[in-house]
Design a protein around this motif. Structure first.
Motif, short mmCIF file in Angstrom:
data_model
loop_
_atom_site.label_atom_id
_atom_site.label_comp_id
_atom_site.label_asym_id
_atom_site.label_seq_id
_atom_site.Cartn_x
_atom_site.Cartn_y
_atom_site.Cartn_z
N LEU A 151 0.86 -1.17 0.00
CA LEU A 151 0.00 0.00 0.00
C LEU A 151 0.90 1.23 0.00
O LEU A 151 2.04 1.16 0.46
CB LEU A 151 -0.87 0.05 1.26
N ALA A 152 0.37 2.33 -0.50
CA ALA A 152 1.08 3.60 -0.44
C ALA A 152 0.16 4.61 0.23
O ALA A 152 -1.06 4.51 0.14
CB ALA A 152 1.46 4.07 -1.84
N GLY A 153 0.76 5.56 0.92
CA GLY A 153 -0.03 6.60 1.57
C GLY A 153 0.78 7.87 1.71
O GLY A 153 1.99 7.86 1.56
N GLY A 154 0.11 8.95 1.98
CA GLY A 154 0.78 10.22 2.17
C GLY A 154 0.99 10.97 0.88
O GLY A 154 1.55 10.44 -0.07
N PHE A 155 0.49 12.18 0.82
CA PHE A 155 0.64 13.07 -0.34
C PHE A 155 0.01 12.52 -1.61
O PHE A 155 0.49 12.79 -2.71
CB PHE A 155 2.11 13.44 -0.57
N ILE A 156 -1.06 11.76 -1.45
CA ILE A 156 -1.82 11.30 -2.61
C ILE A 156 -2.99 12.26 -2.76
O ILE A 156 -3.98 12.16 -2.04
CB ILE A 156 -2.30 9.85 -2.44
N ASP A 157 -2.83 13.21 -3.68
CA ASP A 157 -3.83 14.26 -3.78
C ASP A 157 -4.30 14.56 -5.20
O ASP A 157 -5.07 15.49 -5.41
CB ASP A 157 -3.32 15.54 -3.11
N THR A 158 -3.85 13.76 -6.17
CA THR A 158 -4.28 13.96 -7.55
C THR A 158 -4.49 12.61 -8.23
O THR A 158 -3.89 11.60 -7.83
CB THR A 158 -3.23 14.73 -8.38
N PRO A 159 -5.32 12.58 -9.26
CA PRO A 159 -5.47 11.34 -10.05
C PRO A 159 -4.14 10.89 -10.66
O PRO A 159 -3.90 9.69 -10.80
CB PRO A 159 -6.49 11.72 -11.13
#
Length: 181
Positions: A151-159
């Motif tokens: 999984l990835a997380g953090g700073f995911i703010d755009t398509p």
């Protein structure tokens, strides 16, 4: 546990819970909760057929140890735990909670320490943060923990960031940006 390209809503503000419950994700990550509202939030999520994952370190009023993990399952009926603490992750796995190890990529030392921790963890997943940086370490993690969903997380703010994360080989991601759910 995780399907391919799963976007998991991370609820940091309860006003977004209803939107998360309408998402396609089978999971909800309750990021900022306390013991006074956790049981009712878990129940509400379960009523919508969502599995509840919590970050033990962010549950206010609960001990951050193996007893806290047991209480999460028995009293609050959560389905899984995310933690950067290998002892917590292993305790969760032992009592059949989803166990996701959170690996912060701060510098080479934190990466090396995280890699060593992977040897001692029994996991259902590994979440790497921050996502835009994590895409560069997918192959190393896959080699260290073959077959464990990433999984990835953090700073995911755009398509575009979502596309980059999934193209890099992650199974799922967590984001608090409700417009991306």
């Amino acid at each position: 546990m995780l399907g391919q390209n799963t976007i998991i809503p991370s609820i940091r503000k309860l006003k977004y819970l209803d939107a998360a419950l309408k998402s396609d994700s089978p999971f909800i990550l309750l990021s900022d909760v306390h013991i006074g509202n956790l049981k009712s939030l878990t129940k509400k999520c379960h009523e919508e057929n969502k599995k509840v994952i919590v970050h033990l370190d962010l549950v206010e009023g609960l001990t951050k140890d193996t007893k806290g993990v047991k209480i999460l399952k028995e009293l609050f009926e959560v389905d899984g735990v995310i933690s950067p603490n290998q002892r917590i992750v292993n305790a969760a796995k032992k009592i059949e909670l989803l166990s996701i190890y959170r690996l912060f990529l701060l510098d080479s030392r934190s990466f090396e320490s995280g890699m060593k921790s992977l040897e001692k963890c029994h996991l259902d997943g590994i979440e790497m943060l921050p996502a835009p940086f994590a895409v560069h370490f997918v192959n190393a993690i896959k080699k260290a923990a073959p077959g464990v969903p990433l999984l990835a997380g953090g700073f995911i703010d755009t398509p575009e960031t979502i596309k980059q994360v999934f193209n890099a080989g992650f199974h799922a991601l967590t984001t608090s940006k409700s417009e991306l759910w």
